[in-house]
Design a protein around this motif. Structure first.
Motif, PDB file in Angstrom:
ATOM      1  N   VAL A   6       0.839  -1.198   0.000  1.00 41.11           N
ATOM      2  CA  VAL A   6       0.000   0.000   0.000  1.00 41.11           C
ATOM      3  C   VAL A   6       0.873   1.247   0.000  1.00 41.11           C
ATOM      4  CG1 VAL A   6      -1.707   1.327   1.300  1.00 41.11           C
ATOM      5  CG2 VAL A   6      -1.944  -1.154   1.117  1.00 41.11           C
ATOM      6  N   VAL A   7       1.915   1.241   0.833  1.00 39.20           N
ATOM      7  CA  VAL A   7       2.842   2.375   0.887  1.00 39.20           C
ATOM      8  C   VAL A   7       3.491   2.600  -0.482  1.00 39.20           C
ATOM      9  CG1 VAL A   7       5.072   3.156   1.790  1.00 39.20           C
ATOM     10  CG2 VAL A   7       3.349   2.244   3.350  1.00 39.20           C
ATOM     11  N   GLU A   8       3.994   1.524  -1.086  1.00 41.85           N
ATOM     12  CA  GLU A   8       4.707   1.643  -2.358  1.00 41.85           C
ATOM     13  C   GLU A   8       3.806   2.214  -3.450  1.00 41.85           C
ATOM     14  OE1 GLU A   8       6.975  -1.179  -5.671  1.00 41.85           O
ATOM     15  OE2 GLU A   8       6.333  -2.023  -3.752  1.00 41.85           O
ATOM     16  N   ARG A   9       2.573   1.712  -3.534  1.00 44.25           N
ATOM     17  CA  ARG A   9       1.700   2.146  -4.616  1.00 44.25           C
ATOM     18  C   ARG A   9       1.147   3.546  -4.398  1.00 44.25           C
ATOM     19  NH1 ARG A   9      -1.184  -3.716  -5.808  1.00 44.25           N
ATOM     20  NH2 ARG A   9       0.752  -4.721  -6.440  1.00 44.25           N
ATOM     21  N   LEU A  10       0.857   3.876  -3.155  1.00 47.35           N
ATOM     22  CA  LEU A  10       0.419   5.240  -2.882  1.00 47.35           C
ATOM     23  C   LEU A  10       1.548   6.231  -3.129  1.00 47.35           C
ATOM     24  CD1 LEU A  10      -1.795   5.023   0.337  1.00 47.35           C
ATOM     25  CD2 LEU A  10      -2.462   5.942  -1.881  1.00 47.35           C
ATOM     26  N   ARG A  11       2.749   5.891  -2.659  1.00 44.87           N
ATOM     27  CA  ARG A  11       3.894   6.771  -2.868  1.00 44.87           C
ATOM     28  C   ARG A  11       4.148   6.980  -4.362  1.00 44.87           C
ATOM     29  NH1 ARG A  11       7.893   3.817  -0.973  1.00 44.87           N
ATOM     30  NH2 ARG A  11       7.941   4.569   1.177  1.00 44.87           N
ATOM     31  N   GLY A  12       4.116   5.888  -5.114  1.00 41.31           N
ATOM     32  CA  GLY A  12       4.355   5.983  -6.549  1.00 41.31           C
ATOM     33  C   GLY A  12       3.327   6.844  -7.252  1.00 41.31           C
ATOM     34  N   ALA A  13       2.052   6.698  -6.870  1.00 46.37           N
ATOM     35  CA  ALA A  13       0.995   7.487  -7.497  1.00 46.37           C
ATOM     36  C   ALA A  13       1.118   8.960  -7.146  1.00 46.37           C
ATOM     37  CB  ALA A  13      -0.371   6.947  -7.075  1.00 46.37           C
ATOM     38  N   ILE A  14       1.533   9.248  -5.910  1.00 49.43           N
ATOM     39  CA  ILE A  14       1.710  10.645  -5.487  1.00 49.43           C
ATOM     40  C   ILE A  14       2.866  11.291  -6.247  1.00 49.43           C
ATOM     41  CG2 ILE A  14       2.441  12.111  -3.555  1.00 49.43           C
ATOM     42  CD1 ILE A  14       0.875  10.118  -1.718  1.00 49.43           C
ATOM     43  N   LEU A  15       3.997  10.596  -6.311  1.00 53.85           N
ATOM     44  CA  LEU A  15       5.171  11.168  -6.970  1.00 53.85           C
ATOM     45  C   LEU A  15       4.971  11.320  -8.470  1.00 53.85           C
ATOM     46  CD1 LEU A  15       8.101   9.393  -5.082  1.00 53.85           C
ATOM     47  CD2 LEU A  15       7.125  11.658  -4.689  1.00 53.85           C
ATOM     48  N   ALA A  16       4.175  10.426  -9.057  1.00 49.42           N
ATOM     49  CA  ALA A  16       3.897  10.520 -10.490  1.00 49.42           C
ATOM     50  C   ALA A  16       2.881  11.609 -10.811  1.00 49.42           C
ATOM     51  CB  ALA A  16       3.394   9.180 -11.021  1.00 49.42           C
ATOM     52  N   GLY A  17       2.218  12.145  -9.762  1.00 47.70           N
ATOM     53  CA  GLY A  17       1.195  13.154  -9.984  1.00 47.70           C
ATOM     54  C   GLY A  17      -0.156  12.557 -10.319  1.00 47.70           C
TER      55      GLY A  17
END
Length: 244
Positions: free
Chosen positions: A27-38
Motif C-alpha cells: 500500500v505504501v509503495e503504490r500510494l507513494r508511486g501514485a503521489i510522486l507521479a502526480g
C-alpha cells in the motif's frame, strides 16, 4: 468506485489487489508511486473507506501505511478536514533550497578530512545507479536513487542530529524532485547533473565544494517555481507566494 472526489484517469490500474503477506508495504509503495507521479494530485483527499475497498484491506494496515507516508512528509492530516496528499508551495521550494544548502555544506565540513577510497567508490556507485534509473526512464527509481546519492555524506558524517534533519527532509524532497522533473518535462534529472558535484567532492578545495553545493541547489529552482505557480491548490486558490 472513484478513488475520491478527484477524478484521475486510469487510477484503477494503480491499485491491484495487494498480497496479504506484505499488505502495508505494498500500500505504501503504490500510494507513494501514485503521489510522486502526480496521478494523485497534491491536496487530494485520501478517504479510508474508499482506499480500504480499493485495496481490499482492513483499516489497520491502511492506517499504518498512511502513518508512514505522513512521517515521510508525502501525506498530511489537516484538522477538521482529513488526510490529504501534501501540497508543495513556492515557500516550500525556498525552504528546501535554503535548508539543504546549510545541511549539506555542514555535512561535507564534517566528513572532509575523512573522505577515503571507500567514500569515493560508494559515491560513484550511487551515481551509476542513478544514471541507470534515468536511462531506464524510471522516475520513481531516479528520485529514490538521488536521495541515496545525496544521503551518503550524511551517513558518513556520523552526526545523529544531522541525519535526523536529513531524514525529516526526504519526503518534501521527493515531492520537490517529482515537481521539478515534471517542470522540465523529463523522467529524472539530467545524466550529467552530478558530474561537477562529484568532481568537487573528490577535490581538495572545501570552499569549491561549498560553492558547488550552493550552485547545485539553485539549479532549476526558478523553473520549478514557475511550474508550481501554474498548479491550483486543493481550494482552487493561487499558490501562496505567487506575486504575479
Amino acid at each position: 468506485m472513484a478513488f475520491s472526489d478527484v477524478s484521475t484517469p486510469d487510477v484503477g490500474a494503480l491499485f491491484e489487489r495487494v498480497p496479504k503477506a506484505t499488505l502495508r508495504a505494498h500500500v505504501v509503495e503504490r500510494l507513494r508511486g501514485a503521489i510522486l507521479a502526480g496521478d494523485i494530485p497534491p491536496g487530494a483527499p485520501l478517504v479510508e473507506t474508499s482506499l480500504s475497498e480499493r485495496f481490499e484491506v482492513s483499516r489497520g494496515p491502511l492506517r499504518e501505511a498512511l502513518r508512514q507516508l505522513i512521517e515521510e512528509g508525502l501525506v498530511v492530516t489537516v484538522p477538521y478536514t482529513g488526510t490529504r496528499v501534501a501540497e508543495l508551495s513556492v515557500e516550500d521550494v525556498h525552504e528546501i533550497y535554503s535548508l539543504r544548502t546549510v545541511l549539506e555544506t555542514f555535512a561535507f565540513e564534517q566528513v572532509w578530512p575523512r573522505r577515503d577510497d571507500r567514500f569515493r567508490a560508494e559515491l560513484r556507485r550511487r551515481n551509476e545507479a542513478l544514471i541507470a534509473s534515468i536511462d531506464a526512464g524510471d522516475d520513481r527509481a531516479s528520485i529514490l536513487n538521488e536521495l541515496e546519492f545525496h544521503g551518503l555524506v550524511y551517513e558518513v558524517s556520523g552526526h545523529r542530529l544531522l541525519q535526523r534533519a536529513w531524514n525529516g527532509l526526504r519526503g518534501r524532497l521527493q515531492l520537490y524532485w517529482a515537481a521539478h522533473h515534471r517542470a522540465h518535462g523529463r523522467r529524472g534529472p539530467k545524466r550529467d547533473s552530478h558530474d561537477s558535484y562529484i568532481k568537487a567532492a573528490f577535490g581538495a578545495d572545501l570552499e569549491a565544494m561549498r560553492r558547488e553545493i550552493a550552485d547545485h541547489m539553485r539549479r532549476g529552482v526558478e523553473t520549478t517555481e514557475r511550474f508550481l505557480r501554474t498548479m491550483p491548490t486543493s481550494s482552487g486558490k493561487p499558490k501562496r507566494g505567487d506575486n504575479s
